[in-house]
Design a protein around this motif. Sequence first.
Motif, mmCIF file in Angstrom:
data_model
loop_
_atom_site.group_PDB
_atom_site.id
_atom_site.type_symbol
_atom_site.label_atom_id
_atom_site.label_comp_id
_atom_site.label_asym_id
_atom_site.label_seq_id
_atom_site.Cartn_x
_atom_site.Cartn_y
_atom_site.Cartn_z
ATOM 1 N N ILE A 57 0.980 -1.240 -0.027
ATOM 2 C CA ILE A 57 0.074 0.006 -0.100
ATOM 3 C C ILE A 57 0.794 1.208 0.079
ATOM 4 C CG2 ILE A 57 -1.662 1.356 1.477
ATOM 5 C CD1 ILE A 57 -3.058 -1.543 1.905
ATOM 6 N N PRO A 58 1.858 1.442 1.218
ATOM 7 C CA PRO A 58 2.626 2.787 0.867
ATOM 8 C C PRO A 58 3.566 2.528 -0.166
ATOM 9 C CG PRO A 58 3.310 1.249 2.699
ATOM 10 C CD PRO A 58 2.198 0.634 1.999
ATOM 11 N N THR A 59 3.879 1.425 -0.780
ATOM 12 C CA THR A 59 4.833 1.488 -1.931
ATOM 13 C C THR A 59 4.040 2.300 -3.173
ATOM 14 O OG1 THR A 59 5.723 -0.505 -1.154
ATOM 15 C CG2 THR A 59 6.202 -0.101 -3.444
ATOM 16 N N VAL A 60 3.122 1.536 -3.351
ATOM 17 C CA VAL A 60 2.005 2.151 -4.633
ATOM 18 C C VAL A 60 1.761 3.505 -4.083
ATOM 19 C CG1 VAL A 60 -0.173 1.794 -5.554
ATOM 20 C CG2 VAL A 60 0.980 -0.195 -4.979
ATOM 21 N N LEU A 61 1.365 4.116 -3.142
ATOM 22 C CA LEU A 61 1.138 5.248 -2.850
ATOM 23 C C LEU A 61 2.188 6.352 -3.169
ATOM 24 C CD1 LEU A 61 -1.536 5.269 0.395
ATOM 25 C CD2 LEU A 61 -1.845 5.798 -2.241
ATOM 26 N N GLY A 62 3.278 5.579 -2.524
ATOM 27 C CA GLY A 62 4.608 6.583 -2.799
ATOM 28 C C GLY A 62 4.924 6.615 -4.250
ATOM 29 N N GLY A 63 4.746 5.882 -4.968
ATOM 30 C CA GLY A 63 4.992 5.802 -6.295
ATOM 31 C C GLY A 63 4.031 6.561 -7.234
ATOM 32 N N VAL A 64 2.946 6.483 -6.843
ATOM 33 C CA VAL A 64 1.746 7.293 -7.762
ATOM 34 C C VAL A 64 1.775 8.433 -7.274
ATOM 35 C CG1 VAL A 64 -0.573 7.348 -7.849
ATOM 36 C CG2 VAL A 64 0.251 5.299 -7.970
ATOM 37 N N GLY A 77 8.229 4.844 -0.079
ATOM 38 C CA GLY A 77 6.707 4.473 0.627
ATOM 39 C C GLY A 77 7.000 3.282 1.177
ATOM 40 N N LEU A 78 7.765 2.343 0.373
ATOM 41 C CA LEU A 78 7.991 0.886 1.236
ATOM 42 C C LEU A 78 8.932 1.264 2.526
ATOM 43 C CD1 LEU A 78 8.184 -1.988 1.094
ATOM 44 C CD2 LEU A 78 10.297 -1.847 -0.176
#
Length: 299
Positions: A172-179, A190-191
Amino acid sequence: MAAKRRLGLITLWVPTIGTVIAIATAFIWGIGALEIGLLIGMYVLTMAGVEVSFHRQLSHKAFESKPWLRYFLAVAGCMAAQGGPVYWVATHRRHHVHSDTPEDPHSPHYRIGKKGGERMGRSKGLWYAQVGNMYEGLPTNCTLFARDMIRDPMISRINRSYRFWIVVGLLIPTVLGGVISGTWLGALSGLLWGGFVRMFVVHHIYYANGSFSHMYGGQPYDNKDFSTNNPVFAVPTFGSAYQNNHHAFPRSALLGFRWYQPDVGMAFIRLFRWLGLAWNVNVPSKEQIESRRKRVQHA
Ligand SMILES: [Zn+2]
Ligand SMILES: [Zn+2]
């Protein structure tokens, strides 16, 4: 059981290594609103999962809720990576039954050593309650302490997918950080911050309930254990650091009994009740809370 211990140690040390890497990268790239925001957001989600779901709803049945909310909160609890709901609940109930005796899974005072029950000194005890019990502690019998959880179809299903939810909690934080940042570096950030640093911080703040909050703080109730109301950890543990209140009234949804004892967990439960999502919220009466108070503070 060896597999359970191995997973426990992985979920303890991988976030620790991730935190060291995150701090090192912060010196190179700095940290900004994205990292802080993901850290706080994921902290709130997973701390609520552990404290509101695993602890108050599942272990103590302090309130009831809509099934989807119960499911969602238990999944958020899994993302904290402190064990699946069955093992978490069983271990926690064992802590209540055997609080601060050698049979307690994480007392800072007593443990079962090579020659049976033994008393620990202050620093050794704090280390044992915080981390050491994961290496040396006796595993908890889930059938004995959490039979209801094993028989609960929803909980046992979530329990089986515990590892999957840990990974989702990292994604979740990985995708959010990337987006949000639109970069791969943002995804990595994010990860690190919403995933590993958050996991590390939630672990050690929550485990302080068993260590520091069974050693330092006020003891208005004589619980026949060493549980204390620890004001330092009260807010970050969402109210769970009021261990002395909690051991006096374990079924209570409310842990902060005084106006100066903020209880974030209870704020969530009140909000759910107000929204019509939770009911049967178990709170002792003012008279019950007062009558159990002892006059003399713990010696
Ligand atoms: Zn306790
Ligand atoms: Zn409890």
